[in-house]
Design a protein around this motif. Sequence first.
Motif, mmCIF file in Angstrom:
data_model
loop_
_atom_site.group_PDB
_atom_site.id
_atom_site.type_symbol
_atom_site.label_atom_id
_atom_site.label_comp_id
_atom_site.label_asym_id
_atom_site.label_seq_id
_atom_site.Cartn_x
_atom_site.Cartn_y
_atom_site.Cartn_z
ATOM 1 N N SER A 1 18.655 -1.346 -3.135
ATOM 2 C CA SER A 1 18.354 -2.565 -2.400
ATOM 3 C C SER A 1 17.657 -3.546 -3.322
ATOM 4 C CB SER A 1 17.452 -2.264 -1.207
ATOM 5 O OG SER A 1 16.782 -3.461 -0.836
ATOM 6 N N PRO A 2 18.380 -4.592 -3.756
ATOM 7 C CA PRO A 2 17.754 -5.573 -4.636
ATOM 8 C C PRO A 2 16.521 -6.212 -3.998
ATOM 9 C CG PRO A 2 20.134 -5.902 -4.549
ATOM 10 C CD PRO A 2 19.798 -4.877 -3.513
ATOM 11 N N LEU A 3 16.576 -6.461 -2.688
ATOM 12 C CA LEU A 3 15.436 -7.108 -2.033
ATOM 13 C C LEU A 3 14.185 -6.223 -2.107
ATOM 14 C CD1 LEU A 3 14.379 -9.511 -0.378
ATOM 15 C CD2 LEU A 3 14.974 -8.241 1.683
ATOM 16 N N ALA A 4 14.369 -4.940 -1.817
ATOM 17 C CA ALA A 4 13.231 -4.025 -1.850
ATOM 18 C C ALA A 4 12.608 -4.003 -3.243
ATOM 19 C CB ALA A 4 13.665 -2.625 -1.427
ATOM 20 N N SER A 5 13.458 -3.945 -4.282
ATOM 21 C CA SER A 5 12.843 -3.872 -5.603
ATOM 22 C C SER A 5 12.200 -5.207 -5.988
ATOM 23 C CB SER A 5 13.847 -3.378 -6.655
ATOM 24 O OG SER A 5 15.027 -4.086 -6.583
ATOM 25 N N LEU A 6 12.678 -6.319 -5.425
ATOM 26 C CA LEU A 6 12.048 -7.610 -5.726
ATOM 27 C C LEU A 6 10.625 -7.705 -5.185
ATOM 28 C CD1 LEU A 6 14.841 -10.284 -5.191
ATOM 29 C CD2 LEU A 6 13.743 -9.631 -7.322
ATOM 30 N N VAL A 7 10.350 -6.974 -4.089
ATOM 31 C CA VAL A 7 8.987 -7.021 -3.566
ATOM 32 C C VAL A 7 8.227 -5.735 -3.872
ATOM 33 C CG1 VAL A 7 9.370 -8.762 -1.799
ATOM 34 C CG2 VAL A 7 9.802 -6.370 -1.256
ATOM 35 N N GLY A 8 8.849 -4.861 -4.676
ATOM 36 C CA GLY A 8 8.130 -3.684 -5.131
ATOM 37 C C GLY A 8 8.120 -2.524 -4.156
ATOM 38 N N VAL A 9 9.168 -2.411 -3.325
ATOM 39 C CA VAL A 9 9.269 -1.256 -2.436
ATOM 40 C C VAL A 9 10.137 -0.214 -3.117
ATOM 41 C CG1 VAL A 9 10.158 -0.423 -0.230
ATOM 42 C CG2 VAL A 9 8.979 -2.609 -0.337
ATOM 43 N N ARG A 10 9.605 0.998 -3.284
ATOM 44 C CA ARG A 10 10.352 2.029 -4.017
ATOM 45 C C ARG A 10 11.465 2.629 -3.189
ATOM 46 N NH1 ARG A 10 6.226 4.516 -7.152
ATOM 47 N NH2 ARG A 10 5.857 3.171 -8.944
ATOM 48 N N SER A 11 11.125 3.074 -1.969
ATOM 49 C CA SER A 11 12.177 3.702 -1.163
ATOM 50 C C SER A 11 12.356 2.933 0.138
ATOM 51 C CB SER A 11 11.841 5.167 -0.890
ATOM 52 O OG SER A 11 10.464 5.277 -0.600
ATOM 53 N N PRO A 12 13.310 2.000 0.133
ATOM 54 C CA PRO A 12 13.543 1.174 1.317
ATOM 55 C C PRO A 12 13.999 2.032 2.483
ATOM 56 C CG PRO A 12 15.323 0.892 -0.296
ATOM 57 C CD PRO A 12 14.253 1.698 -0.965
ATOM 58 N N SER A 13 13.484 1.795 3.670
ATOM 59 C CA SER A 13 13.948 2.562 4.818
ATOM 60 C C SER A 13 13.769 1.753 6.090
ATOM 61 C CB SER A 13 13.183 3.874 4.936
ATOM 62 O OG SER A 13 11.956 3.646 5.599
ATOM 63 N N ALA A 14 14.225 2.346 7.186
ATOM 64 C CA ALA A 14 14.176 1.669 8.478
ATOM 65 C C ALA A 14 12.777 1.718 9.087
ATOM 66 C CB ALA A 14 15.190 2.300 9.426
ATOM 67 N N ARG A 15 11.821 2.354 8.381
ATOM 68 C CA ARG A 15 10.438 2.302 8.824
ATOM 69 C C ARG A 15 9.742 1.182 8.087
ATOM 70 N NH1 ARG A 15 7.925 6.988 10.986
ATOM 71 N NH2 ARG A 15 9.564 8.402 11.638
ATOM 72 N N VAL A 16 8.977 0.401 8.826
ATOM 73 C CA VAL A 16 8.286 -0.724 8.207
ATOM 74 C C VAL A 16 7.238 -0.199 7.225
ATOM 75 C CG1 VAL A 16 6.835 -2.721 8.631
ATOM 76 C CG2 VAL A 16 8.607 -2.100 10.280
ATOM 77 N N SER A 17 7.226 -0.768 6.013
ATOM 78 C CA SER A 17 6.164 -0.373 5.093
ATOM 79 C C SER A 17 5.417 -1.620 4.635
ATOM 80 C CB SER A 17 6.751 0.374 3.890
ATOM 81 O OG SER A 17 7.763 -0.395 3.281
ATOM 82 N N GLU A 18 4.107 -1.489 4.503
ATOM 83 C CA GLU A 18 3.333 -2.643 4.067
ATOM 84 C C GLU A 18 3.397 -2.714 2.548
ATOM 85 O OE1 GLU A 18 -0.813 -3.018 5.267
ATOM 86 O OE2 GLU A 18 -0.462 -5.184 5.291
ATOM 87 N N VAL A 19 3.789 -3.889 2.043
ATOM 88 C CA VAL A 19 3.996 -4.071 0.618
ATOM 89 C C VAL A 19 2.708 -4.532 -0.039
ATOM 90 C CG1 VAL A 19 5.294 -5.356 -1.094
ATOM 91 C CG2 VAL A 19 6.369 -4.757 1.066
ATOM 92 N N SER A 20 2.092 -5.512 0.588
ATOM 93 C CA SER A 20 0.839 -6.075 0.087
ATOM 94 C C SER A 20 0.174 -6.695 1.307
ATOM 95 C CB SER A 20 1.135 -7.117 -0.991
ATOM 96 O OG SER A 20 2.022 -8.088 -0.482
ATOM 97 N N PRO A 21 -1.104 -7.084 1.196
ATOM 98 C CA PRO A 21 -1.759 -7.630 2.393
ATOM 99 C C PRO A 21 -0.936 -8.780 2.992
ATOM 100 C CG PRO A 21 -3.353 -7.278 0.652
ATOM 101 C CD PRO A 21 -2.012 -6.995 0.054
ATOM 102 N N GLY A 22 -0.561 -8.643 4.244
ATOM 103 C CA GLY A 22 0.166 -9.702 4.920
ATOM 104 C C GLY A 22 1.675 -9.612 4.811
ATOM 105 N N LEU A 23 2.177 -8.751 3.906
ATOM 106 C CA LEU A 23 3.624 -8.670 3.740
ATOM 107 C C LEU A 23 4.133 -7.255 3.984
ATOM 108 C CD1 LEU A 23 6.281 -10.074 2.958
ATOM 109 C CD2 LEU A 23 5.841 -9.417 0.602
ATOM 110 N N SER A 24 5.086 -7.143 4.935
ATOM 111 C CA SER A 24 5.703 -5.844 5.207
ATOM 112 C C SER A 24 7.200 -5.959 4.972
ATOM 113 C CB SER A 24 5.447 -5.418 6.638
ATOM 114 O OG SER A 24 4.063 -5.344 6.870
ATOM 115 N N TYR A 25 7.828 -4.807 4.748
ATOM 116 C CA TYR A 25 9.264 -4.790 4.464
ATOM 117 C C TYR A 25 9.948 -3.765 5.360
ATOM 118 C CZ TYR A 25 13.587 -3.260 2.293
ATOM 119 O OH TYR A 25 14.899 -2.889 2.092
ATOM 120 N N VAL A 26 11.180 -4.068 5.782
ATOM 121 C CA VAL A 26 11.977 -3.085 6.521
ATOM 122 C C VAL A 26 13.453 -3.285 6.209
ATOM 123 C CG1 VAL A 26 12.310 -4.476 8.615
ATOM 124 C CG2 VAL A 26 12.302 -1.982 8.780
ATOM 125 N N ARG A 27 14.174 -2.169 6.158
ATOM 126 C CA ARG A 27 15.628 -2.259 6.061
ATOM 127 C C ARG A 27 16.186 -1.926 7.434
ATOM 128 N NH1 ARG A 27 19.313 -0.379 1.128
ATOM 129 N NH2 ARG A 27 18.690 1.757 1.372
#
Lengths: 308, 370
Positions: free
Chosen positions: A55-81
């Motif tokens: 997942s190019p998007l996940a690696s752009l924000v520094g998420v190692r293992s993108p998944s359907a569970r929301v993970s907090e990337v940095s304060p205020g920013l979360s990521y989900v696939r």
Amino acid sequence: MLDALWERRALLVSGKGGVGKTTFAAALARAAVASGRRVLLAEVEVSPEDSESPSPLASLVGVRSPSARVSEVSPGLSYVRLSAIEGQRLFLQEVLPVRLMADAALRTRALRRFLEAAPALREMGVLFQMLALVRRTRPDGGPLYPLTVLDLPATGHALALAALPDALLSVMPGGPIGRSVREGLELLRNPTLTGALLVTLPEPLPVSETLELATAIGRHRIPLAAGVLNRLPEKPFPPEGRAAVERLLGTHGPHQGQRALARLDRAQAAEVRLASNLPAPLLTLPELPEHGRELVERLATHLTGAPS
Amino acid sequence: MSLQSLLREKRVLVLCGAGGVGKTTTAAALGVAAARAGRKVLVLTIDPARRLAEAMGLTEGGTEPTPIPPERLYAGTEVGPGRLDVWMLEPRIVFERMVRRLSPTPEAARDILDNRLYRFLSDLVAGMQEYAAAEALDGFLEEGHYELVVLDTPPSRHALDFLEAPGRLARFLDDRIVSLFLPEEKGRGGRLWRKTSQLLGSVLGSIFGESFTQEMRAFMGAFSGLFSGIRERAERLRGRLSAEDAAFLLVTSPESASLQEVGYFRDMLHERRLPFAGYVLNRSWAREDGLAHPEALLRHAEDEAQRGGVEALIHLARHEQVRADAHRGLLSLLAENLPTGAVAVAAPESGSELEDFGGLVRLGEALATS
């Protein structure tokens, strides 16, 4: 203009592949965080088979293992696939009387295959997971993710997603599906809550396609928030310089820089054409030498510093 | 092997690539080059940009491939034996034909085509384009009218969607799975089967409502007569695509060429035993143009405006150089570790040239001879 964007609940970033859409989505999310918003950055899984695909998007924000569970990337920013099967599971849990039944049903190979193969049901799952996330609240009752930035798949699939709610309503106006589709449409079609941003490049074909996409999105009544003209080359010519050099080249024949010159001319024509034909404001982004995460940072800084 | 020999020898050329890399343009240009080299060629495309469609003289919604007039195909040279047809796939038409061909009777076909669920499904674009492309490709190969079919796969985020979608459908059409969704009299016995079928019935009933579920099961019943035909064709196409005379090319652009995705593509093809033929690096400045440096212009500059203009051009030339070097580096990375017979070629950036047919001819020649 950006402040108006941050007030919405969902920003849908669309455009063809290769125009920098994903990098822009990441930068937009970063810029929103820098302006004090809590942001959920979301994308749609490629296919149910390979949840492992890069997942190019996940690696752009520094998420190692993108998944359907929301993970907090940095304060205020979360990521989900966003994943179809996850959305379908949530949906089943909501409509089936017993939670165990939803789990049992999803363990059935037959139902899983049915849900994977039927195209409409996959998109519906994705839409449903997104709705569920947008609806999530904090203990104080406020939304957990006030702003969701969704990096939509390439044009064709984005349009299919946009077309889906109407198609579903036409065959199943009632029942739980009809209800959640209607709820989805209330969010998607409300210009104070949702806005689409169409990313494109300053070249003739991408601009034509973006104008066509804007029309198509309008047909589905999804509000257009802005056009984003990415990688606009800098303009090195002093006044009169361009015409003067043209005369010299006319006399002495083509020289190196020819391709860059033609590209610059195309870019300027593209900007004019897009600005005068797109029924929304146009955001321009400079062409920058950085790549990957550095580019995301530079663009985010550019966005937050941009005069509104 | 060069791209030219692929164009002369293969029967199927499948172009994969993420959206926006110029895949359709490349497919059209390769088709033009192969036809001008004397072959009978069909280019199958989905949803081309309007200008490209106009350049090829395509009309929207055509039910048959459109022949490119030979005088146009051979503009500037003598008309040769090659021919080029182009068809902009209409998933709706492709499916309708498939249903008619596979149905036991015309009445059975009409029952399916008139079903509102059928219309609902074929209206949804996602996924269906891939099935339609596979189905159309198989049809044209079976018919044998063309010596070469160039398939431009549907636009997608992922270069491999085209390979995945038909398999997904085929897995679903597994009899044991499908029978669970059929109306009960059409299904078969067995306790486990009955239990599963009941569970599915109640799940689907709660989701879709009873009447819709009945409707869906009835539709599946009507459609199930076609399944073995669809499965057979999927198998047959898989066979054709893994044959010696098929070739898969990955189209990419300097901006979106993620080496990760490029490698992933090759591995996936290898896993599926599909013949990988190489890469086309589109819109690249990798070629030398052999022009003089604009500093030479400084001594001709007569006034401030011209001097300023030349300085700006020198600046642009420096940028151009950096870009061209980057593109060359990318091309040689792609060329590393290629299997025997595979190619890595750079297509020049054609700018706005592609708005006419001549642009496609030039691009095709540039690709074939590199």
